[in-house]
Design a protein around this motif. Sequence first.
Motif, mmCIF file in Angstrom:
data_model
loop_
_atom_site.group_PDB
_atom_site.id
_atom_site.type_symbol
_atom_site.label_atom_id
_atom_site.label_comp_id
_atom_site.label_asym_id
_atom_site.label_seq_id
_atom_site.Cartn_x
_atom_site.Cartn_y
_atom_site.Cartn_z
ATOM 1 N N GLY A 81 -54.058 82.286 59.000
ATOM 2 C CA GLY A 81 -54.681 83.472 59.572
ATOM 3 C C GLY A 81 -55.907 83.125 60.389
ATOM 4 O O GLY A 81 -56.392 81.996 60.389
ATOM 5 N N GLN A 98 -59.226 85.672 61.432
ATOM 6 C CA GLN A 98 -60.415 86.231 60.788
ATOM 7 C C GLN A 98 -60.137 86.697 59.369
ATOM 8 O O GLN A 98 -61.053 86.880 58.583
ATOM 9 C CB GLN A 98 -60.944 87.392 61.626
ATOM 10 C CG GLN A 98 -61.476 86.969 62.989
ATOM 11 C CD GLN A 98 -61.980 88.157 63.786
ATOM 12 O OE1 GLN A 98 -61.399 89.239 63.765
ATOM 13 N NE2 GLN A 98 -63.091 87.966 64.476
ATOM 14 N N THR A 99 -58.873 86.906 59.033
ATOM 15 C CA THR A 99 -58.524 87.350 57.686
ATOM 16 C C THR A 99 -57.533 86.385 57.064
ATOM 17 O O THR A 99 -56.795 85.682 57.769
ATOM 18 C CB THR A 99 -57.903 88.762 57.708
ATOM 19 O OG1 THR A 99 -56.719 88.729 58.510
ATOM 20 C CG2 THR A 99 -58.869 89.778 58.271
ATOM 21 N N THR A 143 -54.233 85.036 55.595
ATOM 22 C CA THR A 143 -52.867 85.384 55.952
ATOM 23 C C THR A 143 -52.179 86.093 54.798
ATOM 24 O O THR A 143 -52.297 85.702 53.645
ATOM 25 C CB THR A 143 -52.084 84.121 56.339
ATOM 26 O OG1 THR A 143 -52.775 83.458 57.391
ATOM 27 C CG2 THR A 143 -50.690 84.463 56.798
ATOM 28 N N ARG A 184 -62.819 93.231 58.221
ATOM 29 C CA ARG A 184 -61.529 93.088 58.894
ATOM 30 C C ARG A 184 -60.386 93.592 58.020
ATOM 31 O O ARG A 184 -59.416 94.153 58.531
ATOM 32 C CB ARG A 184 -61.288 91.618 59.271
ATOM 33 C CG ARG A 184 -62.264 91.041 60.278
ATOM 34 C CD ARG A 184 -62.287 91.859 61.550
ATOM 35 N NE ARG A 184 -60.963 92.015 62.135
ATOM 36 C CZ ARG A 184 -60.646 92.930 63.038
ATOM 37 N NH1 ARG A 184 -61.567 93.793 63.453
ATOM 38 N NH2 ARG A 184 -59.423 93.002 63.528
ATOM 39 N N GLY A 199 -58.961 96.283 60.142
ATOM 40 C CA GLY A 199 -58.002 95.588 60.996
ATOM 41 C C GLY A 199 -56.567 95.854 60.594
ATOM 42 O O GLY A 199 -56.268 96.607 59.661
ATOM 43 N N ASN A 200 -55.650 95.204 61.301
ATOM 44 C CA ASN A 200 -54.223 95.353 60.998
ATOM 45 C C ASN A 200 -53.497 94.014 61.127
ATOM 46 O O ASN A 200 -52.308 93.973 61.414
ATOM 47 C CB ASN A 200 -53.586 96.390 61.934
ATOM 48 C CG ASN A 200 -52.247 96.886 61.403
ATOM 49 O OD1 ASN A 200 -52.090 97.072 60.199
ATOM 50 N ND2 ASN A 200 -51.289 97.082 62.289
ATOM 51 N N GLU A 201 -54.236 92.914 60.886
ATOM 52 C CA GLU A 201 -53.613 91.596 60.954
ATOM 53 C C GLU A 201 -52.625 91.376 59.814
ATOM 54 O O GLU A 201 -51.695 90.586 59.938
ATOM 55 C CB GLU A 201 -54.677 90.492 60.926
ATOM 56 C CG GLU A 201 -55.580 90.441 62.155
ATOM 57 C CD GLU A 201 -56.825 91.308 61.991
ATOM 58 O OE1 GLU A 201 -56.861 92.099 61.024
ATOM 59 O OE2 GLU A 201 -57.741 91.203 62.827
ATOM 60 N N ARG A 202 -52.852 92.082 58.723
ATOM 61 C CA ARG A 202 -51.972 91.950 57.554
ATOM 62 C C ARG A 202 -50.968 93.112 57.582
ATOM 63 O O ARG A 202 -51.316 94.249 57.280
ATOM 64 C CB ARG A 202 -52.795 91.976 56.268
ATOM 65 C CG ARG A 202 -53.742 90.775 56.122
ATOM 66 C CD ARG A 202 -54.750 91.003 55.011
ATOM 67 N NE ARG A 202 -54.121 91.185 53.726
ATOM 68 C CZ ARG A 202 -53.855 90.199 52.860
ATOM 69 N NH1 ARG A 202 -54.177 88.959 53.174
ATOM 70 N NH2 ARG A 202 -53.289 90.438 51.697
ATOM 71 N N VAL A 249 -45.932 90.396 59.997
ATOM 72 C CA VAL A 249 -46.553 89.091 59.748
ATOM 73 C C VAL A 249 -46.065 88.522 58.414
ATOM 74 O O VAL A 249 -45.802 87.317 58.292
ATOM 75 C CB VAL A 249 -48.088 89.224 59.760
ATOM 76 C CG1 VAL A 249 -48.750 87.902 59.377
ATOM 77 C CG2 VAL A 249 -48.574 89.675 61.129
#
Length: 297
Positions: free
Chosen positions: A168, A170-171, A173, A258, A262-265, A269
């Motif tokens: 990952g 900033q966050t 994974t 985040r 956020g929405n990285e997770r 993914v």
Amino acid sequence: MPKGRVDTKAVGLDAGASFIRWLTGAENLHYGLWTDLEPVAGNVGKAQEAYTERLLGFLPEGPLSILDVGGGAGETARKLADLGHRVDIVVPSRPLAERCRANAPGARVHETTFEAFDSDTAFDLCLFSESFQYIPLRVALNKALQFAAPGGHVLIADCFRSEEFTPGGQTRTVGGGHPVAEFRAAIEACAGEVLRQEDITEAVAPSIDIEQGLLHVLGDAVTRVDAELSAKRPVVRWLLAHAARLAFGRRRLHRLDRRLRGNERNSTVFVRNNRYLVTLIQKGRERAVHPEPNAAG
């Protein structure tokens, strides 16, 4: 765990059990199976029940003596006991051990890590339901085979890092676990045979979107409170922010921000980076298996 260090995993599991009990009325600490369900928070309990049913479908014919490794809050152990199986639970957290005793009063609870656990009992089945990833890989597999009776079984349901895994930014994974290639190699080398394996990655992935949706709700609340304090109580807001930075550090606070905004997770993914496998292994009847306490996962 070094003296004085907070066991964040144990704290997270304890808090998770309380939240899930509030949300669903049960204390299941595992993914849901969303094959036939709309991925909304109101269906979390049904999805977790569907997961448990799929897991129980892997059990050999019983009744069985079962070692439930990392048994969470005892919900799965209770279902196993209700089906006539004899259950021992290994769980390292005292609060979770207490929940196991309350939720599965017929089970024997061992408050210890699996690495430190010892027993003269040979079990018909050793079960890892999302606990395998927290134990060094070969230690977990070989020690489980040690405790399995000749011809007995090891059932592993957990996340593994896929070959496409990328770290990952900033966050952290989403997902986790041992690399799936190392897991397959360890199974190939162990004194057991894979009887059945099912990949349910896409069926459990919506659980990640549900989790992130909850975090967004919390993030929106934090944003609103922060805006109100900035406008009406700036000194109080500065003091709270300064105290948070001292307590957690800027880097950890940034990661938390985040996670909340956020929405990285997300499920996409998760599917790329992970393989969620349910694997039933049968121990050979002739060869003796010994644990490797110093092996690295």
